[in-house]
Design an enzyme around this catalytic site. Structure first.
Site, PDB file in Angstrom:
ATOM      1  N   LEU A  36       0.821  -1.227   0.000  1.00  0.00           N
ATOM      2  CA  LEU A  36       0.000   0.000   0.000  1.00  0.00           C
ATOM      3  C   LEU A  36       0.848   1.267   0.000  1.00  0.00           C
ATOM      4  O   LEU A  36       0.331   2.353  -0.257  1.00  0.00           O
ATOM      5  CB  LEU A  36      -0.928   0.029   1.223  1.00  0.00           C
ATOM      6  CG  LEU A  36      -2.172  -0.843   1.200  1.00  0.00           C
ATOM      7  CD1 LEU A  36      -3.056  -0.505   2.387  1.00  0.00           C
ATOM      8  CD2 LEU A  36      -2.965  -0.648  -0.074  1.00  0.00           C
ATOM      9  N   SER A  61      -3.811  -1.675  11.693  1.00  0.00           N
ATOM     10  CA  SER A  61      -5.153  -1.661  12.298  1.00  0.00           C
ATOM     11  C   SER A  61      -5.165  -1.736  13.821  1.00  0.00           C
ATOM     12  O   SER A  61      -6.238  -1.758  14.419  1.00  0.00           O
ATOM     13  CB  SER A  61      -5.972  -2.822  11.736  1.00  0.00           C
ATOM     14  OG  SER A  61      -5.441  -4.041  12.217  1.00  0.00           O
ATOM     15  N   SER A 102     -14.114   2.622   9.724  1.00  0.00           N
ATOM     16  CA  SER A 102     -14.152   2.071  11.082  1.00  0.00           C
ATOM     17  C   SER A 102     -14.966   2.924  12.044  1.00  0.00           C
ATOM     18  O   SER A 102     -14.981   4.155  11.956  1.00  0.00           O
ATOM     19  CB  SER A 102     -12.711   1.996  11.597  1.00  0.00           C
ATOM     20  OG  SER A 102     -12.698   1.819  12.990  1.00  0.00           O
ATOM     21  N   GLU A 104     -14.028   3.546  14.830  1.00  0.00           N
ATOM     22  CA  GLU A 104     -13.046   4.378  15.546  1.00  0.00           C
ATOM     23  C   GLU A 104     -13.115   5.833  15.066  1.00  0.00           C
ATOM     24  O   GLU A 104     -12.651   6.742  15.743  1.00  0.00           O
ATOM     25  CB  GLU A 104     -11.632   3.845  15.327  1.00  0.00           C
ATOM     26  CG  GLU A 104     -11.237   2.723  16.260  1.00  0.00           C
ATOM     27  CD  GLU A 104     -11.061   3.164  17.710  1.00  0.00           C
ATOM     28  OE1 GLU A 104     -10.256   4.064  17.975  1.00  0.00           O
ATOM     29  OE2 GLU A 104     -11.743   2.598  18.581  1.00  0.00           O
ATOM     30  N   TYR A 126      -4.740   6.349  14.336  1.00  0.00           N
ATOM     31  CA  TYR A 126      -5.466   5.362  13.522  1.00  0.00           C
ATOM     32  C   TYR A 126      -6.826   5.921  13.106  1.00  0.00           C
ATOM     33  O   TYR A 126      -7.192   5.890  11.925  1.00  0.00           O
ATOM     34  CB  TYR A 126      -5.644   4.061  14.318  1.00  0.00           C
ATOM     35  CG  TYR A 126      -6.601   3.086  13.677  1.00  0.00           C
ATOM     36  CD1 TYR A 126      -6.190   2.259  12.649  1.00  0.00           C
ATOM     37  CD2 TYR A 126      -7.936   3.011  14.105  1.00  0.00           C
ATOM     38  CE1 TYR A 126      -7.079   1.374  12.047  1.00  0.00           C
ATOM     39  CE2 TYR A 126      -8.827   2.134  13.515  1.00  0.00           C
ATOM     40  CZ  TYR A 126      -8.402   1.318  12.483  1.00  0.00           C
ATOM     41  OH  TYR A 126      -9.296   0.447  11.892  1.00  0.00           O
TER      42      TYR A 126
HETATM   43  O1  G4F Z   1      -9.740  -4.872  20.951  1.00  0.00           O
HETATM   44  P1  G4F Z   1      -9.237  -3.482  20.853  1.00  0.00           P
HETATM   45  O2  G4F Z   1      -7.753  -3.324  20.761  1.00  0.00           O
HETATM   46  O3  G4F Z   1      -9.987  -2.826  19.628  1.00  0.00           O
HETATM   47  P2  G4F Z   1     -10.283  -1.294  19.214  1.00  0.00           P
HETATM   48  O4  G4F Z   1      -9.246  -0.371  19.730  1.00  0.00           O
HETATM   49  O5  G4F Z   1     -11.695  -1.007  19.571  1.00  0.00           O
HETATM   50  O6  G4F Z   1     -10.096  -1.343  17.642  1.00  0.00           O
HETATM   51  C1  G4F Z   1     -10.621  -2.420  16.842  1.00  0.00           C
HETATM   52  O7  G4F Z   1     -11.905  -2.097  16.391  1.00  0.00           O
HETATM   53  C2  G4F Z   1     -11.958  -0.974  15.495  1.00  0.00           C
HETATM   54  C3  G4F Z   1     -13.420  -0.777  15.088  1.00  0.00           C
HETATM   55  O8  G4F Z   1     -14.020   0.068  16.021  1.00  0.00           O
HETATM   56  C4  G4F Z   1     -11.076  -1.222  14.289  1.00  0.00           C
HETATM   57  F1  G4F Z   1     -11.126  -0.156  13.444  1.00  0.00           F
HETATM   58  C5  G4F Z   1      -9.644  -1.458  14.753  1.00  0.00           C
HETATM   59  O9  G4F Z   1      -8.808  -1.759  13.640  1.00  0.00           O
HETATM   60  C6  G4F Z   1      -9.643  -2.660  15.703  1.00  0.00           C
HETATM   61  O10 G4F Z   1     -10.028  -3.820  14.982  1.00  0.00           O
HETATM   62  O11 G4F Z   1      -9.707  -2.643  22.135  1.00  0.00           O
HETATM   63  C7  G4F Z   1     -11.061  -2.568  22.518  1.00  0.00           C
HETATM   64  C8  G4F Z   1     -11.183  -1.867  23.858  1.00  0.00           C
HETATM   65  C9  G4F Z   1     -10.415  -0.537  23.952  1.00  0.00           C
HETATM   66  O12 G4F Z   1     -11.238   0.427  24.560  1.00  0.00           O
HETATM   67  C10 G4F Z   1      -9.239  -0.831  24.860  1.00  0.00           C
HETATM   68  O13 G4F Z   1      -8.778   0.276  25.653  1.00  0.00           O
HETATM   69  O14 G4F Z   1     -10.612  -2.691  24.865  1.00  0.00           O
HETATM   70  C11 G4F Z   1      -9.849  -1.914  25.746  1.00  0.00           C
HETATM   71  N1  G4F Z   1      -8.828  -2.744  26.382  1.00  0.00           N
HETATM   72  C12 G4F Z   1      -8.745  -2.984  27.726  1.00  0.00           C
HETATM   73  N2  G4F Z   1      -7.682  -3.753  27.984  1.00  0.00           N
HETATM   74  C13 G4F Z   1      -7.808  -3.390  25.773  1.00  0.00           C
HETATM   75  C14 G4F Z   1      -7.083  -4.015  26.799  1.00  0.00           C
HETATM   76  N3  G4F Z   1      -7.458  -3.485  24.469  1.00  0.00           N
HETATM   77  C15 G4F Z   1      -6.366  -4.243  24.154  1.00  0.00           C
HETATM   78  N4  G4F Z   1      -6.030  -4.358  22.855  1.00  0.00           N
HETATM   79  N5  G4F Z   1      -5.616  -4.868  25.123  1.00  0.00           N
HETATM   80  C16 G4F Z   1      -5.928  -4.783  26.460  1.00  0.00           C
HETATM   81  O15 G4F Z   1      -5.252  -5.348  27.317  1.00  0.00           O
END
Ligand code: G4F
Length: 301
Positions: A36, A61, A102, A104, A126
């Site tokens: 890309l 992502s 997204s 987001e 992002y």
């Molecule tokens: O699973 P996440 O990392 O996904 P996030 O940030 O919502 O993004 C995903 O969804 C989007 C669509 O809305 C996409 F565009 C993007 O590419 C991706 O697929 O986190 C979800 C939530 C966040 O609020 C984060 O702060 O979970 C919370 N969280 C709490 N503890 C955590 C953690 N996230 C991650 N990754 N790891 C943790 O330990």
């Protein structure tokens, strides 16, 4: 493939092959190496393949990585989309284009639930990159009369989700804790709320958007919101454990700016595309936990 398409997948060159998730279909699809961030490789790919439809699901992502690599995220997730649009425009502007936009982009949400009319307020490099890509997709639709659709997809998960993302991080840990391979699970913000659906349903929506009579923007969501804590509760409960005995919080998983609440209103997709999600929250969690239990048991054997 089930719909009779000849499928081409674009992949980035790497010194080690990372085709694990497509091993079972690798021989039935055509793989083309391009990037890309490289315009000529995209032009060549579109020329060589001569596609009827292009689905852009590629991006940097992972939201946290967008703070540590903001310009890379912009180059891939934002400008990468302009490069694909340019390749299509020059080679054959009749090709239909789908952009993975997204939820987001809604970030610090300005209304609830979020619809196609809700203004954007992205909260990470992002999210900002996705807003740029959204508008470029719309702009090519309006400037060049190209068929360019934006699917504003809320979080969609599956047993194939990467383990860095919170859902799979939880279900993988639940399986490992249940089987005695791990003791605790460290997470960040347990109060964040997301509208989680199953990727299988959402991919169907992407396809429907490109079969519609005109290109448009659609929110794809379940209409339900749940906290990370609730996800933990259901996942641990499914294997007879109490999440409070195993989950701890660690500030290193907190983000510089958080998206506190996402919940989408998919009414337009239902009305215009006849799309509805089939897999509900609890079922999604169970599918993911069961799959990780199987994977861990296999590992143990
Ligand atoms: O699973 P996440 O990392 O996904 P996030 O940030 O919502 O993004 C995903 O969804 C989007 C669509 O809305 C996409 F565009 C993007 O590419 C991706 O697929 O986190 C979800 C939530 C966040 O609020 C984060 O702060 O979970 C919370 N969280 C709490 N503890 C955590 C953690 N996230 C991650 N990754 N790891 C943790 O330990």
């Amino acid at each position: 493939m089930e719909k009779g398409y000849e499928v081409y997948g674009m992949y980035r060159r790497s010194s080690v092959e990372t085709f694990g998730r497509i091993d079972h279909i690798k021989d039935k699809i055509n793989l083309i190496c391009a990037d890309l961030t490289d315009q000529s490789s995209l032009n060549e790919t579109v020329k060589t393949v001569g596609p009827d439809e292009v689905y852009n699901l590629a991006a940097q992502s992972f939201v946290p990585a967008s703070w540590t690599q903001p310009t890379l995220t912009g180059s891939v997730t934002a400008l990468g989309v302009t490069r694909i649009l340019e390749a299509i425009r020059h080679v054959n502007p009749k090709i239909k284009f789908y952009q993975a936009s997204s939820s987001e982009m809604f970030g610090k949400v300005l209304e609830t639930p979020q619809t196609e009319k809700t203004p954007f307020y992205p909260r990470s490099p992002y999210g900002v990159s996705k807003v740029y890509a959204f508008w470029m997709t719309k702009n090519y639709r309006e400037s060049y009369d190209m068929f360019c659709a934006n699917g504003i997809l809320f979080n969609h998960e599956s047993e194939r989700r990467g383990k860095q993302f919170v859902t799979r991080k939880i279900t993988d840990s639940v399986a490992r804790i249940k089987l005695g391979l791990q003791k605790e699970l460290a997470l960040g913000n347990l109060d964040a709320r997301r509208d989680w659906g199953h990727a299988r349903d959402y991919v169907e929506a992407m396809w429907l958007m490109l079969q519609h009579s005109k290109s448009d923007d659609f929110v794809i969501a379940t209409g339900e919101t749940h906290s990370v804590k609730e996800f933990c509760e259901v996942a641990f409960d499914h294997v007879g454990l109490n999440y409070e005995d195993h989950v701890k919080t660690d500030p290193k998983f907190l983000r510089p700016a958080e998206v506190d609440l996402l919940v989408g209103d998919p009414s337009k997709a239902k009305k215009d595309l006849g799309w509805e999600p089939k897999i509900k929250f609890k079922e999604l969690v169970k599918i993911m936990v069961d799959s990780d239990l199987e994977k861990c048991k296999k590992e143990l054997r």
